[in-house]
Design a protein around this motif. Structure first.
Motif, PDB file in Angstrom:
ATOM      1  N   ALA A  70       0.865  -1.183   0.000  1.00 26.17           N
ATOM      2  CA  ALA A  70       0.000   0.000   0.000  1.00 26.17           C
ATOM      3  C   ALA A  70       0.896   1.226   0.000  1.00 26.17           C
ATOM      4  O   ALA A  70       2.055   1.162   0.413  1.00 26.17           O
ATOM      5  N   VAL A  71       0.348   2.352  -0.454  1.00 22.38           N
ATOM      6  CA  VAL A  71       1.132   3.578  -0.507  1.00 22.38           C
ATOM      7  C   VAL A  71       0.351   4.704   0.164  1.00 22.38           C
ATOM      8  O   VAL A  71      -0.863   4.817  -0.005  1.00 22.38           O
ATOM      9  N   VAL A  72       1.053   5.501   0.956  1.00 23.32           N
ATOM     10  CA  VAL A  72       0.444   6.652   1.616  1.00 23.32           C
ATOM     11  C   VAL A  72       1.270   7.898   1.305  1.00 23.32           C
ATOM     12  O   VAL A  72       2.500   7.889   1.441  1.00 23.32           O
ATOM     13  N   TRP A  73       0.587   8.954   0.892  1.00 27.76           N
ATOM     14  CA  TRP A  73       1.216  10.251   0.691  1.00 27.76           C
ATOM     15  C   TRP A  73       1.376  10.865   2.069  1.00 27.76           C
ATOM     16  O   TRP A  73       0.411  11.298   2.693  1.00 27.76           O
ATOM     17  N   ALA A  74       2.624  10.863   2.549  1.00 23.73           N
ATOM     18  CA  ALA A  74       2.919  11.238   3.938  1.00 23.73           C
ATOM     19  C   ALA A  74       3.129  12.743   4.066  1.00 23.73           C
ATOM     20  O   ALA A  74       4.167  13.215   4.534  1.00 23.73           O
ATOM     21  N   SER A  75       2.120  13.483   3.649  1.00 21.66           N
ATOM     22  CA  SER A  75       2.134  14.938   3.789  1.00 21.66           C
ATOM     23  C   SER A  75       0.718  15.386   4.080  1.00 21.66           C
ATOM     24  O   SER A  75      -0.161  15.254   3.223  1.00 21.66           O
ATOM     25  N   THR A  76       0.501  15.893   5.271  1.00 22.97           N
ATOM     26  CA  THR A  76      -0.836  16.361   5.616  1.00 22.97           C
ATOM     27  C   THR A  76      -1.144  17.641   4.849  1.00 22.97           C
ATOM     28  O   THR A  76      -2.158  17.740   4.154  1.00 22.97           O
ATOM     29  N   GLY A  77      -0.239  18.620   4.938  1.00 20.83           N
ATOM     30  CA  GLY A  77      -0.460  19.888   4.255  1.00 20.83           C
ATOM     31  C   GLY A  77      -0.537  19.756   2.756  1.00 20.83           C
ATOM     32  O   GLY A  77      -1.259  20.515   2.089  1.00 20.83           O
ATOM     33  N   GLY A  78       0.209  18.799   2.205  1.00 16.50           N
ATOM     34  CA  GLY A  78       0.216  18.603   0.763  1.00 16.50           C
ATOM     35  C   GLY A  78      -1.005  17.873   0.250  1.00 16.50           C
ATOM     36  O   GLY A  78      -1.086  17.560  -0.942  1.00 16.50           O
ATOM     37  N   SER A  79      -1.966  17.600   1.134  1.00 20.46           N
ATOM     38  CA  SER A  79      -3.215  16.968   0.696  1.00 20.46           C
ATOM     39  C   SER A  79      -4.428  17.789   1.109  1.00 20.46           C
ATOM     40  O   SER A  79      -5.280  18.098   0.277  1.00 20.46           O
ATOM     41  N   PHE A  80      -4.526  18.213   2.385  1.00 18.11           N
ATOM     42  CA  PHE A  80      -5.750  18.909   2.795  1.00 18.11           C
ATOM     43  C   PHE A  80      -5.920  20.270   2.128  1.00 18.11           C
ATOM     44  O   PHE A  80      -7.045  20.789   2.049  1.00 18.11           O
ATOM     45  N   VAL A  81      -4.813  20.857   1.614  1.00 16.87           N
ATOM     46  CA  VAL A  81      -4.955  22.160   0.943  1.00 16.87           C
ATOM     47  C   VAL A  81      -5.767  22.049  -0.351  1.00 16.87           C
ATOM     48  O   VAL A  81      -6.205  23.066  -0.887  1.00 16.87           O
ATOM     49  N   TYR A  82      -5.963  20.827  -0.836  1.00 16.54           N
ATOM     50  CA  TYR A  82      -6.782  20.621  -2.016  1.00 16.54           C
ATOM     51  C   TYR A  82      -8.266  20.518  -1.684  1.00 16.54           C
ATOM     52  O   TYR A  82      -9.100  20.413  -2.590  1.00 16.54           O
ATOM     53  N   GLY A  83      -8.602  20.513  -0.391  1.00 17.11           N
ATOM     54  CA  GLY A  83      -9.988  20.300   0.000  1.00 17.11           C
ATOM     55  C   GLY A  83     -10.334  18.829  -0.047  1.00 17.11           C
ATOM     56  O   GLY A  83      -9.554  17.992  -0.531  1.00 17.11           O
ATOM     57  N   TRP A  84     -11.486  18.474   0.484  1.00 14.27           N
ATOM     58  CA  TRP A  84     -11.870  17.059   0.592  1.00 14.27           C
ATOM     59  C   TRP A  84     -11.926  16.382  -0.771  1.00 14.27           C
ATOM     60  O   TRP A  84     -11.330  15.323  -0.981  1.00 14.27           O
ATOM     61  N   GLU A  85     -12.632  16.983  -1.713  1.00 20.68           N
ATOM     62  CA  GLU A  85     -12.767  16.354  -3.025  1.00 20.68           C
ATOM     63  C   GLU A  85     -11.454  16.356  -3.791  1.00 20.68           C
ATOM     64  O   GLU A  85     -11.111  15.370  -4.455  1.00 20.68           O
ATOM     65  N   GLY A  86     -10.697  17.446  -3.690  1.00 15.84           N
ATOM     66  CA  GLY A  86      -9.411  17.499  -4.366  1.00 15.84           C
ATOM     67  C   GLY A  86      -8.433  16.483  -3.810  1.00 15.84           C
ATOM     68  O   GLY A  86      -7.670  15.864  -4.569  1.00 15.84           O
ATOM     69  N   PHE A 107      -6.385  11.974   5.156  1.00 13.56           N
ATOM     70  CA  PHE A 107      -7.483  11.015   5.306  1.00 13.56           C
ATOM     71  C   PHE A 107      -7.220  10.071   6.481  1.00 13.56           C
ATOM     72  O   PHE A 107      -8.155   9.630   7.154  1.00 13.56           O
ATOM     73  N   GLY A 108      -5.944   9.792   6.738  1.00 16.32           N
ATOM     74  CA  GLY A 108      -5.598   8.962   7.878  1.00 16.32           C
ATOM     75  C   GLY A 108      -6.106   9.545   9.192  1.00 16.32           C
ATOM     76  O   GLY A 108      -6.573   8.811  10.069  1.00 16.32           O
ATOM     77  N   PHE A 109      -6.026  10.870   9.347  1.00 13.90           N
ATOM     78  CA  PHE A 109      -6.528  11.501  10.562  1.00 13.90           C
ATOM     79  C   PHE A 109      -8.026  11.265  10.726  1.00 13.90           C
ATOM     80  O   PHE A 109      -8.502  10.948  11.829  1.00 13.90           O
ATOM     81  N   VAL A 110      -8.772  11.423   9.668  1.00 17.63           N
ATOM     82  CA  VAL A 110     -10.220  11.224   9.746  1.00 17.63           C
ATOM     83  C   VAL A 110     -10.545   9.767  10.048  1.00 17.63           C
ATOM     84  O   VAL A 110     -11.374   9.457  10.918  1.00 17.63           O
ATOM     85  N   HIS A 111      -9.880   8.860   9.361  1.00 21.50           N
ATOM     86  CA  HIS A 111     -10.136   7.434   9.586  1.00 21.50           C
ATOM     87  C   HIS A 111      -9.720   7.014  10.994  1.00 21.50           C
ATOM     88  O   HIS A 111     -10.397   6.197  11.635  1.00 21.50           O
TER      89      HIS A 111
END
Length: 243
Positions: A70-86, A107-111
């Motif tokens: 499995a692969v995880v993009w290990a950047s919180t800021g580099g993902s949430f700045v796109y908004g939920w749908e982005g 998404f890991g934080f929410v899950h």
């Protein structure tokens, strides 16, 4: 053997991952591939550049060769700045490029919060106020109630990477507010893996920190559960059955 592939931007606190791998004490391998972060800046435009599809795709081949499950993009800021749908589009593109289940720390934080059965969370962020507010918006989009946000105003990830136990504890305590069921520390540039037990003892509640959540999210994608008390409540609680 379960192999987790993490894409990590730049160099700030990636040494937390070998520590977590050791604390898992099981047949788990955590492989970290560094991506080009572009400009080291906690600004929305710079963070969007860090999470650009072509930057993530550049690290995918190495993870495939490593045999990641499995692969995880290990950047919180580099993902949430796109908004939920982005951010959803971002991980779908990553999954297509990798040919593997994919997610991100955001998404890991929410899950993870759902796993613990918590709805009301407080945020202790190293980011400037405007970026921290976007993380709070992301959490709300995921169904969580944000009871408060504490920002440290760091301009760069490099600054966050210099913090030790005392500074992290001070941030967590400042973020904690009455009514919060858990405290979230979102920055993957912040060293937290060695401090989780202390943080949870000091706050008397679960603490979800970026590296811990990133690895847990990878394990979730790989359908693995590991009991590791040193990594906090998230790694010791039985899963909550969602209605």
């Amino acid at each position: 053997m379960t192999a987790l592939g993490l894409l990590y931007p730049g160099h700030s606190a990636e040494d937390d991952y070998p520590r977590i791998e050791q604390l898992l004490g099981s047949d788990i391998r955590v492989d970290v591939v560094h991506t080009d972060m572009g400009e080291d800046a906690h600004r929305v435009d710079a963070l969007r550049g860090t999470g650009a599809e072509e930057r993530l795709a550049a690290g995918v081949a190495e993870l495939r060769l490593a045999g990641s499950d499995a692969v995880v993009w290990a950047s919180t800021g580099g993902s949430f700045v796109y908004g939920w749908e982005g951010a959803q589009r971002q991980v779908r593109a990553l999954a297509r490029a990798a040919g593997l289940p994919a997610s991100s720390t955001s998404f890991g934080f929410v899950h993870a919060a759902r796993e613990l059965g918590v709805r009301r969370v407080a945020v202790g962020a190293t980011y400037p106020d405007d970026v921290a507010a976007l993380f709070a918006d992301f959490l709300r989009a995921g169904g969580l109630e944000v009871t408060g946000v504490r920002s440290s105003g760091f301009v760069t990830a490099t600054e966050a990477g210099t913090w030790g136990e005392e500074e992290v504890l001070t941030l967590a305590r400042a973020a904690d507010v009455s009514g919060a069921q858990a405290v979230l520390l979102p920055d993957t540039a912040l060293h937290t893996a060695a401090h989780l037990s202390l943080l949870e003892k000091a706050l008397s509640k679960p603490v979800l920190a970026a590296h811990q959540v990133t690895v847990w999210e990878g394990l979730r994608l790989a359908d693995r559960r590991v009991n590791a008390p040193a990594l906090g409540t998230l790694f010791t609680r039985e899963p909550i059955i969602q209605a």
